[in-house]
Design a protein around this motif. Structure first.
Motif, PDB file in Angstrom:
ATOM      1  N   ILE A  70       0.818  -1.215   0.000  1.00 33.56           N
ATOM      2  CA  ILE A  70       0.000   0.000   0.000  1.00 33.56           C
ATOM      3  C   ILE A  70       0.855   1.270   0.000  1.00 33.56           C
ATOM      4  O   ILE A  70       0.348   2.371   0.199  1.00 33.56           O
ATOM      5  N   THR A  71       2.164   1.111  -0.226  1.00 31.54           N
ATOM      6  CA  THR A  71       3.075   2.252  -0.218  1.00 31.54           C
ATOM      7  C   THR A  71       3.613   2.514  -1.623  1.00 31.54           C
ATOM      8  O   THR A  71       4.227   1.621  -2.211  1.00 31.54           O
ATOM      9  N   PRO A  72       3.377   3.687  -2.196  1.00 33.91           N
ATOM     10  CA  PRO A  72       3.905   3.995  -3.531  1.00 33.91           C
ATOM     11  C   PRO A  72       5.427   3.891  -3.575  1.00 33.91           C
ATOM     12  O   PRO A  72       6.113   4.162  -2.585  1.00 33.91           O
ATOM     13  N   ARG A  73       5.949   3.498  -4.710  1.00 32.88           N
ATOM     14  CA  ARG A  73       7.377   3.259  -4.855  1.00 32.88           C
ATOM     15  C   ARG A  73       8.214   4.514  -4.623  1.00 32.88           C
ATOM     16  O   ARG A  73       9.372   4.427  -4.202  1.00 32.88           O
ATOM     17  N   GLU A  74       7.629   5.687  -4.897  1.00 30.41           N
ATOM     18  CA  GLU A  74       8.419   6.913  -4.747  1.00 30.41           C
ATOM     19  C   GLU A  74       8.811   7.203  -3.296  1.00 30.41           C
ATOM     20  O   GLU A  74       9.623   8.098  -3.029  1.00 30.41           O
ATOM     21  N   TYR A  75       8.219   6.466  -2.356  1.00 28.87           N
ATOM     22  CA  TYR A  75       8.549   6.682  -0.942  1.00 28.87           C
ATOM     23  C   TYR A  75       9.549   5.650  -0.423  1.00 28.87           C
ATOM     24  O   TYR A  75       9.735   5.519   0.782  1.00 28.87           O
ATOM     25  N   GLU A  76      10.196   4.941  -1.330  1.00 29.30           N
ATOM     26  CA  GLU A  76      11.113   3.881  -0.910  1.00 29.30           C
ATOM     27  C   GLU A  76      12.257   4.422  -0.053  1.00 29.30           C
ATOM     28  O   GLU A  76      12.631   3.814   0.956  1.00 29.30           O
ATOM     29  N   ALA A  77      12.800   5.590  -0.443  1.00 32.56           N
ATOM     30  CA  ALA A  77      13.902   6.173   0.339  1.00 32.56           C
ATOM     31  C   ALA A  77      13.436   6.533   1.746  1.00 32.56           C
ATOM     32  O   ALA A  77      14.162   6.330   2.728  1.00 32.56           O
ATOM     33  N   GLN A  78      12.219   7.059   1.841  1.00 33.71           N
ATOM     34  CA  GLN A  78      11.681   7.398   3.161  1.00 33.71           C
ATOM     35  C   GLN A  78      11.479   6.145   4.008  1.00 33.71           C
ATOM     36  O   GLN A  78      11.754   6.149   5.212  1.00 33.71           O
ATOM     37  N   GLU A  79      11.017   5.073   3.369  1.00 34.24           N
ATOM     38  CA  GLU A  79      10.815   3.829   4.090  1.00 34.24           C
ATOM     39  C   GLU A  79      12.135   3.295   4.651  1.00 34.24           C
ATOM     40  O   GLU A  79      12.192   2.817   5.790  1.00 34.24           O
ATOM     41  N   GLN A  80      13.182   3.378   3.847  1.00 33.91           N
ATOM     42  CA  GLN A  80      14.483   2.901   4.310  1.00 33.91           C
ATOM     43  C   GLN A  80      14.974   3.726   5.502  1.00 33.91           C
ATOM     44  O   GLN A  80      15.557   3.183   6.448  1.00 33.91           O
ATOM     45  N   GLN A  81      14.700   5.025   5.469  1.00 31.47           N
ATOM     46  CA  GLN A  81      15.098   5.869   6.585  1.00 31.47           C
ATOM     47  C   GLN A  81      14.303   5.542   7.836  1.00 31.47           C
ATOM     48  O   GLN A  81      14.836   5.554   8.955  1.00 31.47           O
TER      49      GLN A  81
END
Length: 310
Positions: A70-81
């Motif tokens: 349910i998380t758009p791919r463009e937020y991948e960097a935020q997810e890693q943080q």
């Protein structure tokens, strides 16, 4: 419901949610979305009704999803943080991002989380997810109000300045011409005096629409400074003649009668043109020179528009 046990990492959470019964009640009744996620797989272990309502999923559908579904791919960097923050401090957020609903649409959320341990020793994350759609809509309205004229919905002085600076920078890089047109309506005051300000406002809206019908490139800007003054930015043009031809089209269009609430109204416009780089290479100089040329046109009945002359 995932059972929480006491540990150094979740002492604060358990102090607030001391018993499983209290935790379960607060979890389900909270108007804010809450979820328990497997810290290793990202799989949802438990969600409350608030998240289900926002996403459109049934509970059993949602439980089969992982955090990444349910998380758009463009937020991948935020997810890693967020994962790094969890490992370092045991918590993250609040952060703003988007979730994907069941129907594929996105909606804005504010999310924060805390690392916990369940009764079997499994590492989980308790997420607090707030749907901020209304907040974002309100912020958008405030931003729009700050940048656009409330009557005509054209860019206001502030946005005009921002667009002009950006356009000048681009034209300097590309070595292209830019035209700045200053437009002032003639005979507008008698319209207000004769028909009233309500009719005058509706006339300004019609005028804005006519100008926009002529100046329609995506890179162009039509702005209202206030009153009966408008400014047009024409970046990336090939020759001065392009600006002159467009000024002539605008004047001819505004010379055509307007019908406002069955009142036939005739006005005209005076336009001053300043060119970059010939008549200035910055916002202040171009605005000043276009304004000067406009007043010369207004004081010369033979011309509806004039090009600035040193």
């Amino acid at each position: 419901m995932t059972k929480l046990i006491d540990s150094p990492d979740n002492a604060l959470a358990l102090k607030l949610l001391r018993s499983e019964k209290i935790f379960s009640t607060l979890f389900q009744l909270s108007p804010v979305g809450m979820a328990v996620v497997d810290a290793n797989t990202g799989k949802f272990l438990e969600v409350n009704d608030s998240i289900l309502k926002s996403t459109g999923y049934a509970k059993q559908e949602f439980i089969n999803l992982s955090y990444w579904d349910i998380t758009p791919r463009e937020y991948e960097a935020q997810e890693q943080q967020q994962l790094k923050d969890l490992e370092a401090t045991g918590r993250f957020g609040p952060n703003q991002k988007e979730y994907i609903r069941k129907d594929g649409t996105k909606y804005p959320i504010s999310i924060s989380g805390v690392a916990l341990t369940d009764i079997d020793g499994k590492q989980v994350v308790l997420g607090i997810i707030e749907d901020i759609t209304k907040q974002k809509a309100y912020e958008h309205k405030l931003e729009h109000f700050a940048l656009y004229d409330p009557l005509t919905n054209l860019p206001n002085r502030r946005l005009l300045s921002e667009n002009l600076q950006k356009s000048l920078a681009q034209c300097k890089r590309d070595r292209k011409l830019l035209a700045l047109l200053m437009l002032d309506l003639d005979k507008f005051k008698p319209v207000n005096d004769t028909f009233g300000h309500c009719i005058g406002d509706k006339l300004l809206i019609e005028i804005a629409q006519r100008i926009k019908g002529i100046v329609h490139r995506e890179v162009d800007t039509v702005a209202r400074l206030g009153g009966d003054e408008f400014v047009i930015i024409l970046p990336q043009i090939s020759q001065t003649e392009d600006a002159i031809k467009l000024a002539e089209k605008i004047c001819n269009a505004l010379n055509q009668p307007f019908c406002i609430e069955k009142n036939n109204i005739t006005i005209s416009a005076s336009i001053g043109i300043a060119m970059f780089p010939a008549h200035g290479n910055n916002e202040k100089t171009l605005m000043k020179n276009a304004d000067s040329a406009m007043y010369k046109a207004k004081n010369n009945p033979e011309y509806s528009f004039m090009l600035f002359e040193d």
